[in-house]
Structure formats: C-alpha cells, structure tokens
Design a protein around this motif. Sequence first.
Motif, PDB file in Angstrom:
ATOM      1  N   VAL A 156       0.834  -1.203   0.000  1.00  0.00           N
ATOM      2  CA  VAL A 156       0.000   0.000   0.000  1.00  0.00           C
ATOM      3  C   VAL A 156       0.868   1.252   0.000  1.00  0.00           C
ATOM      4  O   VAL A 156       0.587   2.226  -0.712  1.00  0.00           O
ATOM      5  N   ALA A 157       1.945   1.238   0.801  1.00  0.00           N
ATOM      6  CA  ALA A 157       2.860   2.377   0.850  1.00  0.00           C
ATOM      7  C   ALA A 157       3.506   2.607  -0.512  1.00  0.00           C
ATOM      8  O   ALA A 157       3.648   3.757  -0.964  1.00  0.00           O
ATOM      9  N   CYS A 158       3.900   1.543  -1.165  1.00  0.00           N
ATOM     10  CA  CYS A 158       4.518   1.646  -2.491  1.00  0.00           C
ATOM     11  C   CYS A 158       3.529   2.251  -3.492  1.00  0.00           C
ATOM     12  O   CYS A 158       3.877   3.157  -4.260  1.00  0.00           O
ATOM     13  N   ALA A 159       2.297   1.772  -3.464  1.00  0.00           N
ATOM     14  CA  ALA A 159       1.271   2.287  -4.373  1.00  0.00           C
ATOM     15  C   ALA A 159       0.993   3.763  -4.096  1.00  0.00           C
ATOM     16  O   ALA A 159       0.825   4.566  -5.027  1.00  0.00           O
ATOM     17  N   GLN A 160       0.953   4.136  -2.819  1.00  0.00           N
ATOM     18  CA  GLN A 160       0.686   5.531  -2.466  1.00  0.00           C
ATOM     19  C   GLN A 160       1.817   6.434  -2.922  1.00  0.00           C
ATOM     20  O   GLN A 160       1.580   7.569  -3.367  1.00  0.00           O
ATOM     21  N   LEU A 161       3.045   5.957  -2.830  1.00  0.00           N
ATOM     22  CA  LEU A 161       4.183   6.724  -3.327  1.00  0.00           C
ATOM     23  C   LEU A 161       4.060   6.982  -4.819  1.00  0.00           C
ATOM     24  O   LEU A 161       4.376   8.076  -5.307  1.00  0.00           O
ATOM     25  N   ILE A 162       3.617   5.964  -5.547  1.00  0.00           N
ATOM     26  CA  ILE A 162       3.438   6.110  -6.985  1.00  0.00           C
ATOM     27  C   ILE A 162       2.365   7.156  -7.275  1.00  0.00           C
ATOM     28  O   ILE A 162       2.535   8.040  -8.134  1.00  0.00           O
ATOM     29  N   LYS A 163       1.239   7.086  -6.541  1.00  0.00           N
ATOM     30  CA  LYS A 163       0.162   8.068  -6.735  1.00  0.00           C
ATOM     31  C   LYS A 163       0.647   9.478  -6.407  1.00  0.00           C
ATOM     32  O   LYS A 163       0.343  10.441  -7.128  1.00  0.00           O
ATOM     33  N   ASN A 164       1.407   9.610  -5.314  1.00  0.00           N
ATOM     34  CA  ASN A 164       1.930  10.925  -4.944  1.00  0.00           C
ATOM     35  C   ASN A 164       2.878  11.458  -6.017  1.00  0.00           C
ATOM     36  O   ASN A 164       2.886  12.654  -6.324  1.00  0.00           O
ATOM     37  N   SER A 165       3.684  10.562  -6.582  1.00  0.00           N
ATOM     38  CA  SER A 165       4.632  10.971  -7.622  1.00  0.00           C
ATOM     39  C   SER A 165       3.900  11.402  -8.890  1.00  0.00           C
ATOM     40  O   SER A 165       4.243  12.413  -9.521  1.00  0.00           O
ATOM     41  N   GLN A 166       2.891  10.641  -9.253  1.00  0.00           N
ATOM     42  CA  GLN A 166       2.139  10.964 -10.466  1.00  0.00           C
ATOM     43  C   GLN A 166       1.361  12.269 -10.317  1.00  0.00           C
ATOM     44  O   GLN A 166       1.062  12.935 -11.301  1.00  0.00           O
ATOM     45  N   ALA A 167       1.040  12.609  -9.060  1.00  0.00           N
ATOM     46  CA  ALA A 167       0.290  13.845  -8.809  1.00  0.00           C
ATOM     47  C   ALA A 167       1.200  15.063  -8.686  1.00  0.00           C
ATOM     48  O   ALA A 167       0.727  16.188  -8.542  1.00  0.00           O
ATOM     49  N   THR A 168       2.517  14.833  -8.750  1.00  0.00           N
ATOM     50  CA  THR A 168       3.488  15.922  -8.654  1.00  0.00           C
ATOM     51  C   THR A 168       3.878  16.353 -10.058  1.00  0.00           C
ATOM     52  O   THR A 168       4.533  15.592 -10.781  1.00  0.00           O
ATOM     53  N   PRO A 169       3.494  17.553 -10.489  1.00  0.00           N
ATOM     54  CA  PRO A 169       3.705  17.977 -11.883  1.00  0.00           C
ATOM     55  C   PRO A 169       5.144  17.887 -12.365  1.00  0.00           C
ATOM     56  O   PRO A 169       5.398  17.601 -13.533  1.00  0.00           O
ATOM     57  N   ALA A 170       6.108  18.123 -11.485  1.00  0.00           N
ATOM     58  CA  ALA A 170       7.510  18.153 -11.915  1.00  0.00           C
ATOM     59  C   ALA A 170       8.102  16.769 -12.148  1.00  0.00           C
ATOM     60  O   ALA A 170       9.227  16.647 -12.620  1.00  0.00           O
ATOM     61  N   TYR A 185      14.840  15.030  -4.184  1.00  0.00           N
ATOM     62  CA  TYR A 185      14.440  16.420  -4.006  1.00  0.00           C
ATOM     63  C   TYR A 185      12.992  16.520  -3.535  1.00  0.00           C
ATOM     64  O   TYR A 185      12.647  17.372  -2.715  1.00  0.00           O
ATOM     65  N   PHE A 186      12.141  15.615  -4.058  1.00  0.00           N
ATOM     66  CA  PHE A 186      10.727  15.643  -3.710  1.00  0.00           C
ATOM     67  C   PHE A 186      10.362  14.647  -2.603  1.00  0.00           C
ATOM     68  O   PHE A 186       9.183  14.439  -2.337  1.00  0.00           O
ATOM     69  N   ALA A 187      11.366  14.048  -1.961  1.00  0.00           N
ATOM     70  CA  ALA A 187      11.106  12.984  -0.994  1.00  0.00           C
ATOM     71  C   ALA A 187      10.158  13.411   0.119  1.00  0.00           C
ATOM     72  O   ALA A 187       9.255  12.668   0.507  1.00  0.00           O
ATOM     73  N   GLU A 188      10.353  14.616   0.655  1.00  0.00           N
ATOM     74  CA  GLU A 188       9.521  15.063   1.778  1.00  0.00           C
ATOM     75  C   GLU A 188       8.054  15.179   1.370  1.00  0.00           C
ATOM     76  O   GLU A 188       7.151  14.952   2.170  1.00  0.00           O
ATOM     77  N   THR A 189       7.819  15.550   0.114  1.00  0.00           N
ATOM     78  CA  THR A 189       6.444  15.671  -0.378  1.00  0.00           C
ATOM     79  C   THR A 189       5.831  14.316  -0.653  1.00  0.00           C
ATOM     80  O   THR A 189       4.671  14.056  -0.314  1.00  0.00           O
ATOM     81  N   LEU A 190       6.609  13.431  -1.242  1.00  0.00           N
ATOM     82  CA  LEU A 190       6.091  12.126  -1.650  1.00  0.00           C
ATOM     83  C   LEU A 190       5.858  11.214  -0.447  1.00  0.00           C
ATOM     84  O   LEU A 190       4.893  10.459  -0.403  1.00  0.00           O
ATOM     85  N   LEU A 191       6.763  11.283   0.532  1.00  0.00           N
ATOM     86  CA  LEU A 191       6.630  10.449   1.730  1.00  0.00           C
ATOM     87  C   LEU A 191       5.711  11.148   2.741  1.00  0.00           C
ATOM     88  O   LEU A 191       6.162  11.688   3.751  1.00  0.00           O
ATOM     89  N   ASP A 192       4.412  11.126   2.460  1.00  0.00           N
ATOM     90  CA  ASP A 192       3.472  11.803   3.344  1.00  0.00           C
ATOM     91  C   ASP A 192       3.293  11.005   4.635  1.00  0.00           C
ATOM     92  O   ASP A 192       3.874   9.932   4.828  1.00  0.00           O
ATOM     93  N   GLN A 193       2.479  11.532   5.542  1.00  0.00           N
ATOM     94  CA  GLN A 193       2.304  10.914   6.854  1.00  0.00           C
ATOM     95  C   GLN A 193       1.727   9.505   6.766  1.00  0.00           C
ATOM     96  O   GLN A 193       2.080   8.621   7.556  1.00  0.00           O
ATOM     97  N   ASN A 194       0.841   9.271   5.806  1.00  0.00           N
ATOM     98  CA  ASN A 194       0.259   7.927   5.640  1.00  0.00           C
ATOM     99  C   ASN A 194       1.326   6.914   5.261  1.00  0.00           C
ATOM    100  O   ASN A 194       1.372   5.804   5.806  1.00  0.00           O
ATOM    101  N   VAL A 195       2.190   7.303   4.326  1.00  0.00           N
ATOM    102  CA  VAL A 195       3.266   6.403   3.889  1.00  0.00           C
ATOM    103  C   VAL A 195       4.230   6.140   5.041  1.00  0.00           C
ATOM    104  O   VAL A 195       4.626   4.999   5.285  1.00  0.00           O
ATOM    105  N   ARG A 196       4.596   7.184   5.760  1.00  0.00           N
ATOM    106  CA  ARG A 196       5.528   7.024   6.880  1.00  0.00           C
ATOM    107  C   ARG A 196       4.949   6.109   7.961  1.00  0.00           C
ATOM    108  O   ARG A 196       5.657   5.288   8.544  1.00  0.00           O
ATOM    109  N   ALA A 197       3.644   6.257   8.214  1.00  0.00           N
ATOM    110  CA  ALA A 197       3.002   5.415   9.233  1.00  0.00           C
ATOM    111  C   ALA A 197       2.989   3.959   8.804  1.00  0.00           C
ATOM    112  O   ALA A 197       3.217   3.053   9.620  1.00  0.00           O
TER     113      ALA A 197
END
Length: 208
Positions: A156-170, A185-197
């Motif tokens: 689930v964490a892996c899938a969420q990272l992919i979704k976060n990455s795809q939602a990041t325009p850069a 560079y975008f790690a802090e944005t991609l690794l949100d609280q849900n992924v970290r938990a």
Amino acid sequence: MNYLQPSEYVAYGLEATTAPAWVIAASAMVDAHCRRATLSVAQYTERLLVTAGRNTVRLTYLPLAALAPATSAIVSARARYASPRRGEWIYEEMAWEAAAAFRLPGSWTDLNALDLEASYETGDTTLPLNALGWGFSEIEVVYTAGLDPIPDSVKVACAQLIKNSQATPALNVRKGFLDRMRLEYFAETLLDQNVRALLAPYVAQKVG
C-alpha cells in the motif's frame, strides 16, 4: 526489489498500464526510507559494542528471519574478550589471572551461533555465559532478517508513493526511468504521513 507486481496494480489502486519505472522508483524510496537495501529477507553483518556488566545486544534489522534451509536467523558470531575493570566480576582476581594466562583480553573468539538466544521481533540477543566470568566488549553477528511475504502495508505504501509521484507535476517518466536526484528532491512531499506510518515498523533503528 519491486514491491508491486503488474498483476497487483489494479488491486492496489493503480492503472494496469502503470509504467514499471514508477514501481522501481517507489520501491527504491521505500528501501531508502527504511534505511536498508531491501525489506525482503537478506543477510547482514553487524558489529556491536557490549555494555559493561551485560551480555545482551540489540540487532538493527528486523524482524529476524531464518533463510531456508537454515533453521536459525543467526548464521555465525564472534566476540572480543573484554579487559576487566574493577568491580565488574564477582571473582575478579581469579578470572583476570586465568584470562591473562591465556592472553584472552582483546582477542576474538568464535561463538556457537546456536548458543545465542535472539528475539526475532525485537532483535534482543543474549550472548552465552562464560563459566569463569570472562565477559565480552564487542560482538560481530552475521544474521538474516526481512519480510517474507511482503505485507500489504508495504505494498500500500509503495502504491501511495506512486500516486503521490504521479500527482506531482515536476515528476514524469522519460525513457523508462525516473532520475534519483529528482526523487530525493521531492522525498519530503512524496513520503506523506500515511506512507511514513505504514512503513514505521520496518525502519531500521540502530541502538547506540
């Protein structure tokens, strides 16, 4: 190791046509966040200091897991005899004289891996006791640890990272891969609280 297979994409909320580069990049970020080469079962060699007066250490990579055909996660171990300090042993003088006679202080000795008692969940490992009270100051342990099978929380964490990455325009996929520097560079944005938990139980914590 990739933590999602193409047959699992849809089940974890991804498009069936998701480019493999996304999974490779997300899996690498999972490993980096957890401070380990892989979350699957792998072999580690760790050298740890033994606190004076104690005969236990705590291994870093968890959970411990035996790698078939082995029946124990501890592959091998060796320890360095400590130079005793006043008050550490009940029979200090006798033990010291015997140890000095055999030139043991500071030397390494192989331990029987089966004599080490280890908690597979916490990594707490008890060293064998010496009948003469000779203690150890340092231990080197070769052991296996990791997850088999990979749990849903990691997928689930892996899938969420992919979704976060795809939602990041850069961020986007070009020539089948994502640049590692851009991901960092975008790690802090991609690794949100849900992924970290979701990954929190698998982050390696080295005890000083």
